[in-house]
Design a protein around this motif. Structure first.
Motif, mmCIF file in Angstrom:
data_model
loop_
_atom_site.group_PDB
_atom_site.id
_atom_site.type_symbol
_atom_site.label_atom_id
_atom_site.label_comp_id
_atom_site.label_asym_id
_atom_site.label_seq_id
_atom_site.Cartn_x
_atom_site.Cartn_y
_atom_site.Cartn_z
ATOM 1 N N ALA A 153 0.830 -1.210 0.000
ATOM 2 C CA ALA A 153 0.000 0.000 0.000
ATOM 3 C C ALA A 153 0.860 1.255 0.000
ATOM 4 C CB ALA A 153 -0.925 -0.014 1.223
ATOM 5 N N LEU A 154 1.967 1.225 0.707
ATOM 6 C CA LEU A 154 2.822 2.408 0.801
ATOM 7 C C LEU A 154 3.511 2.742 -0.524
ATOM 8 C CD1 LEU A 154 4.499 1.935 4.311
ATOM 9 C CD2 LEU A 154 2.713 3.576 3.673
ATOM 10 N N THR A 155 3.663 1.752 -1.407
ATOM 11 C CA THR A 155 4.255 2.051 -2.719
ATOM 12 C C THR A 155 3.354 2.963 -3.530
ATOM 13 O OG1 THR A 155 3.291 0.049 -3.730
ATOM 14 C CG2 THR A 155 5.507 -0.139 -2.778
ATOM 15 N N ARG A 156 2.082 3.012 -3.176
ATOM 16 C CA ARG A 156 1.134 3.885 -3.871
ATOM 17 C C ARG A 156 1.169 5.308 -3.327
ATOM 18 N NH1 ARG A 156 1.567 -1.236 -5.584
ATOM 19 N NH2 ARG A 156 0.098 -1.645 -7.287
ATOM 20 N N VAL A 157 1.726 5.485 -2.123
ATOM 21 C CA VAL A 157 1.800 6.823 -1.513
ATOM 22 C C VAL A 157 3.218 7.031 -0.963
ATOM 23 C CG1 VAL A 157 -0.627 7.245 -0.982
ATOM 24 C CG2 VAL A 157 0.690 5.745 0.499
ATOM 25 N N PRO A 158 4.200 7.265 -1.824
ATOM 26 C CA PRO A 158 5.608 7.359 -1.385
ATOM 27 C C PRO A 158 5.868 8.391 -0.293
ATOM 28 C CG PRO A 158 5.455 7.258 -3.784
ATOM 29 C CD PRO A 158 4.062 7.430 -3.276
ATOM 30 N N ARG A 159 5.146 9.518 -0.333
ATOM 31 C CA ARG A 159 5.375 10.548 0.685
ATOM 32 C C ARG A 159 5.008 10.040 2.074
ATOM 33 N NH1 ARG A 159 3.095 16.141 -2.145
ATOM 34 N NH2 ARG A 159 4.593 16.183 -3.897
ATOM 35 N N VAL A 160 3.897 9.344 2.152
ATOM 36 C CA VAL A 160 3.473 8.762 3.433
ATOM 37 C C VAL A 160 4.415 7.638 3.835
ATOM 38 C CG1 VAL A 160 1.588 7.579 4.629
ATOM 39 C CG2 VAL A 160 1.079 9.387 2.973
ATOM 40 N N ALA A 161 4.935 6.918 2.850
ATOM 41 C CA ALA A 161 5.788 5.753 3.117
ATOM 42 C C ALA A 161 6.998 6.133 3.948
ATOM 43 C CB ALA A 161 6.234 5.121 1.799
ATOM 44 N N GLN A 162 7.651 7.245 3.620
ATOM 45 C CA GLN A 162 8.848 7.646 4.349
ATOM 46 C C GLN A 162 8.534 7.921 5.819
ATOM 47 O OE1 GLN A 162 11.712 7.246 2.845
ATOM 48 N NE2 GLN A 162 10.520 6.694 1.031
ATOM 49 N N TRP A 163 7.375 8.508 6.083
ATOM 50 C CA TRP A 163 6.982 8.777 7.467
ATOM 51 C C TRP A 163 6.696 7.475 8.213
ATOM 52 C CZ3 TRP A 163 7.294 13.317 9.948
ATOM 53 C CH2 TRP A 163 7.426 14.470 9.167
ATOM 54 N N VAL A 164 5.962 6.582 7.589
ATOM 55 C CA VAL A 164 5.594 5.320 8.244
ATOM 56 C C VAL A 164 6.833 4.480 8.539
ATOM 57 C CG1 VAL A 164 4.355 3.141 7.976
ATOM 58 C CG2 VAL A 164 3.287 5.284 7.244
ATOM 59 N N ILE A 165 7.694 4.332 7.530
ATOM 60 C CA ILE A 165 8.906 3.535 7.725
ATOM 61 C C ILE A 165 9.808 4.190 8.770
ATOM 62 C CG2 ILE A 165 11.020 2.702 6.598
ATOM 63 C CD1 ILE A 165 9.362 2.324 4.053
ATOM 64 N N GLY A 166 9.843 5.517 8.791
ATOM 65 C CA GLY A 166 10.629 6.223 9.801
ATOM 66 C C GLY A 166 10.120 5.960 11.213
#
Length: 217
Positions: free
Chosen positions: A43-56
């Motif tokens: 799911a995060l591959t569809r929203v890269p900006r959110v992905a960096q926050w979540v993975i962080g």
């Protein structure tokens, strides 16, 4: 050596029980990590900006000492298997999530476009193109996570969840090396076996074309 032999004779049946408890706690946490991290990574591959926050955020949680996380859950969940599994689950997420996100994101865009041109739905592209190509890297994350959790599960005995950590901490309290060795060696063996088993699975899920290219490289 005699002390270890005496330990096995006196505690053989309990060793089997503690080994089963250790496997149960570790693998249940890994399974929960897989259930949560793989869909989340896709799911995060569809929203890269959110992905960096979540993975962080997940990365920061990974830096919290495991005993601190175990202690945090005690007021809410008490002691026993449930808080231990949840604490280990938190540690299982990052390697699986990061590998899933990275591998799916790096799938060749031309293949995705080809699938879209053939009329494939988003789910069909995920199932038929993205996951098969990303599966070796995802499996590597599961493999790393599983091996780590086998070792960390020894701390579960601090909150009454059982496992081979009971022997290790009994040995520390009693200053008895036989108990420490009796708990530590099975943990090491379980970690090695887990690494071998998941390594084999990693090869099995690798698409044939990728396996052939690795052999010729």
């Amino acid at each position: 050596m005699n002390a270890v032999t005496e330990f096995l004779q006196a505690n053989g049946s309990e060793l089997l029980l503690k080994t089963w408890e250790h496997i149960y706690i570790s693998y249940l946490a890994v399974i929960l990590g897989i259930i949560v991290a793989i869909p989340l990574g896709i799911a995060l591959t569809r929203v890269p900006r959110v992905a960096q926050w979540v993975i962080g955020i997940v990365s920061v949680m990974q830096t919290i000492p495991s005993l601190a996380i175990l202690a945090f859950f005690i007021p809410f969940l008490g002691i026993g298997t449930v808080p231990a599994v949840l604490a280990l689950f938190i540690y299982s997420v990052l390697p699986i999530l990061r590998n899933t996100y990275t591998s799916v994101k790096d799938v060749d865009d031309s293949l995705i476009e080809a699938g879209r041109g053939m009329g494939m739905t988003t789910w069909e592209r995920i199932k038929g193109i993205e996951l098969p190509l990303a599966s070796p890297v995802i499996m590597a994350g599961i493999r790393v996570s599983s091996v780590y959790l086998i070792g960390w599960a020894a701390l579960a005995s601090f909150i009454g969840a059982g496992g081979l950590g009971d022997f290790i901490f009994s040995g520390l309290n009693l200053y008895d090396a036989a108990f420490i060795i009796g708990g530590a060696i099975p943990v090491t063996i379980l970690a090695l076996l887990t690494d071998i088993i998941f390594g084999r699975i990693e090869k099995l899920v690798t698409p044939k074309g990728i396996r052939d290219s690795e052999k010729t490289a």
